[in-house]
Design an enzyme around this catalytic site. Sequence first.
Site, PDB file in Angstrom:
ATOM      1  N   ARG A  90      -3.670  -3.852 -17.357  1.00 15.40           N
ATOM      2  CA  ARG A  90      -3.806  -4.109 -18.797  1.00 15.40           C
ATOM      3  C   ARG A  90      -2.511  -4.722 -19.288  1.00 15.40           C
ATOM      4  O   ARG A  90      -1.511  -4.757 -18.569  1.00 15.40           O
ATOM      5  CB  ARG A  90      -4.261  -2.882 -19.610  1.00 15.40           C
ATOM      6  CG  ARG A  90      -3.826  -1.523 -19.179  1.00 15.40           C
ATOM      7  CD  ARG A  90      -2.353  -1.248 -19.277  1.00 15.40           C
ATOM      8  NE  ARG A  90      -1.813  -1.618 -20.568  1.00 15.40           N
ATOM      9  CZ  ARG A  90      -0.565  -1.934 -20.797  1.00 15.40           C
ATOM     10  NH1 ARG A  90       0.322  -1.926 -19.792  1.00 15.40           N
ATOM     11  NH2 ARG A  90      -0.134  -2.261 -21.995  1.00 15.40           N
ATOM     12  N   GLY A  91      -2.542  -5.166 -20.573  1.00 11.99           N
ATOM     13  CA  GLY A  91      -1.409  -5.935 -21.093  1.00 11.99           C
ATOM     14  C   GLY A  91      -1.777  -7.413 -21.008  1.00 11.99           C
ATOM     15  O   GLY A  91      -2.268  -7.878 -19.963  1.00 11.99           O
ATOM     16  N   ALA A  92      -1.570  -8.138 -22.103  1.00 13.27           N
ATOM     17  CA  ALA A  92      -2.093  -9.501 -22.213  1.00 13.27           C
ATOM     18  C   ALA A  92      -1.675 -10.430 -21.055  1.00 13.27           C
ATOM     19  O   ALA A  92      -2.544 -11.020 -20.397  1.00 13.27           O
ATOM     20  CB  ALA A  92      -1.684 -10.075 -23.573  1.00 13.27           C
ATOM     21  N   ARG A 140     -12.413  -8.856 -21.058  1.00 16.21           N
ATOM     22  CA  ARG A 140     -11.867  -8.292 -22.307  1.00 16.21           C
ATOM     23  C   ARG A 140     -11.778  -9.438 -23.330  1.00 16.21           C
ATOM     24  O   ARG A 140     -11.470 -10.565 -22.952  1.00 16.21           O
ATOM     25  CB  ARG A 140     -10.478  -7.654 -22.091  1.00 16.21           C
ATOM     26  CG  ARG A 140     -10.539  -6.362 -21.272  1.00 16.21           C
ATOM     27  CD  ARG A 140      -9.228  -5.605 -21.302  1.00 16.21           C
ATOM     28  NE  ARG A 140      -9.043  -4.875 -22.541  1.00 16.21           N
ATOM     29  CZ  ARG A 140      -7.913  -4.216 -22.846  1.00 16.21           C
ATOM     30  NH1 ARG A 140      -6.897  -4.236 -22.005  1.00 16.21           N
ATOM     31  NH2 ARG A 140      -7.806  -3.554 -23.978  1.00 16.21           N
ATOM     32  N   GLN A 157      -0.723   4.419 -23.903  1.00 17.88           N
ATOM     33  CA  GLN A 157       0.118   3.465 -23.157  1.00 17.88           C
ATOM     34  C   GLN A 157       1.600   3.761 -23.353  1.00 17.88           C
ATOM     35  O   GLN A 157       2.402   3.574 -22.436  1.00 17.88           O
ATOM     36  CB  GLN A 157      -0.172   2.026 -23.628  1.00 17.88           C
ATOM     37  CG  GLN A 157      -1.470   1.421 -23.135  1.00 17.88           C
ATOM     38  CD  GLN A 157      -2.612   1.663 -24.106  1.00 17.88           C
ATOM     39  OE1 GLN A 157      -2.601   2.621 -24.876  1.00 17.88           O
ATOM     40  NE2 GLN A 157      -3.617   0.810 -24.068  1.00 17.88           N
ATOM     41  N   ASP A 213      -1.217  -9.642 -28.360  1.00 15.72           N
ATOM     42  CA  ASP A 213      -2.368 -10.027 -27.529  1.00 15.72           C
ATOM     43  C   ASP A 213      -2.913 -11.394 -27.921  1.00 15.72           C
ATOM     44  O   ASP A 213      -3.515 -12.083 -27.104  1.00 15.72           O
ATOM     45  CB  ASP A 213      -3.450  -8.962 -27.614  1.00 15.72           C
ATOM     46  CG  ASP A 213      -3.000  -7.713 -26.879  1.00 15.72           C
ATOM     47  OD1 ASP A 213      -2.249  -6.914 -27.459  1.00 15.72           O
ATOM     48  OD2 ASP A 213      -3.355  -7.575 -25.688  1.00 15.72           O
ATOM     49  N   ASN A 223      -2.292  -7.044 -32.005  1.00 13.20           N
ATOM     50  CA  ASN A 223      -1.617  -6.231 -30.991  1.00 13.20           C
ATOM     51  C   ASN A 223      -2.269  -4.844 -31.005  1.00 13.20           C
ATOM     52  O   ASN A 223      -3.195  -4.577 -31.790  1.00 13.20           O
ATOM     53  CB  ASN A 223      -0.107  -6.158 -31.273  1.00 13.20           C
ATOM     54  CG  ASN A 223       0.668  -5.562 -30.104  1.00 13.20           C
ATOM     55  OD1 ASN A 223       0.485  -5.985 -28.954  1.00 13.20           O
ATOM     56  ND2 ASN A 223       1.493  -4.565 -30.352  1.00 13.20           N
ATOM     57  N   LYS A 224      -1.786  -3.981 -30.167  1.00 11.39           N
ATOM     58  CA  LYS A 224      -2.372  -2.648 -29.995  1.00 11.39           C
ATOM     59  C   LYS A 224      -2.584  -1.937 -31.329  1.00 11.39           C
ATOM     60  O   LYS A 224      -1.727  -2.014 -32.215  1.00 11.39           O
ATOM     61  CB  LYS A 224      -1.447  -1.835 -29.070  1.00 11.39           C
ATOM     62  CG  LYS A 224      -1.868  -0.424 -28.773  1.00 11.39           C
ATOM     63  CD  LYS A 224      -3.282  -0.303 -28.259  1.00 11.39           C
ATOM     64  CE  LYS A 224      -3.558  -1.155 -27.031  1.00 11.39           C
ATOM     65  NZ  LYS A 224      -5.029  -1.264 -26.749  1.00 11.39           N
TER      66      LYS A 224
END
Length: 347
Positions: A58-60, A92, A193, A234, A244-245
Amino acid sequence: MEHAESLPPSDHDTVRAVQWQGDHLRLLDQRRLPFDEAWVDCRDANAVAEAISDLVVRGAPAIGIAAAWGVVLAAQSGDDLDAALARLRAARPTAVNLMWALDRMRGCIDAGADAAALAREAQAIQDEDLAANRAMGAMGAALIQPGSGVLTHCNTGSLATAGFGTALGVIRAGYASASIARVFAGETRPWLQGARLTMWELQRDGIPATLIADSAASHLMKAGEVQWVIVGADRIAANGDTANKIGTYQLAIAAKHHGVKFMVVAPSTTVDMATPSGDDIHIELRDPLELLSHAGQRTVAENALAWNPVFDVTPHDLIDVLVTERGVITSPDATALRAMFGASGSH
Ligand code: MRU
């Protein structure tokens, strides 16, 4: 083949979570950190797509890199490349790095690239991300007054990228140069996270950090402990609005109220000039069970409802600085982004 992960890791940067093995992709299973350092081996594009959907990786930037290797796996085994690209693209919806990496691989396929050429392209995507992170780390850290405290959200480090990290790269560089004296990480409910990944990564790389509950952020700012909030992204729309998150938006509002500066750090591969504003960004909704349970254990009464958007959009006027590898933009807006990225950007 030369790998980004075979480059000598610089100080405070030891994790490489996405590792190409020549005929399969090895991913550090981020669902199991911090207590288990287990690896998942993906041998076809479907397995990579599943690993992205399930948050093994995960993570862009990291999901873009993994998807590029997924295309290589499809080419190596003679699979239908259109189907593989479509499957990976659907893994995603929010992080544009995924679509950007697949578009770049598509361009190579259309130009007649074979599996070996596609592998060189995937490796280039991975290497360029690491280089971008190191450049952003230096530029972002240079903006921070010596002795500052910073708060970060989610995980934007080597786990989320080819290495070094975006926001966490700035924190790594800022800690190494002593501009950053205190690091706080929000736990990042519901998937944790911050608590599970950022705390593990910083501890492992010798950077002291203090965990806070997400709901402690305003209190922390009021106490004067932090001078900067530093986050990744993201997808950054053409007007600077930044997805973003989930929880990032409320940090930006709180930062504005308390006079704390707000920095977004992301490579140009996260900038999406084809998306006019944050209102046009598809925000991923994940399974409500991620919110209704913890570590597989139900924590909320049966039949309760839950809403689980996993990203939010911070309006550009709450962002003081945007750092990409192309340079620093103060008070990002449509004009400034067009000047740096052009009308269509890198997509
Ligand atoms: O759902 P995740 O863990 O993939 O979300 C990741 C984030 O929101 C990160 O902050 C963002 O991708 C930047 S990573 C360098």
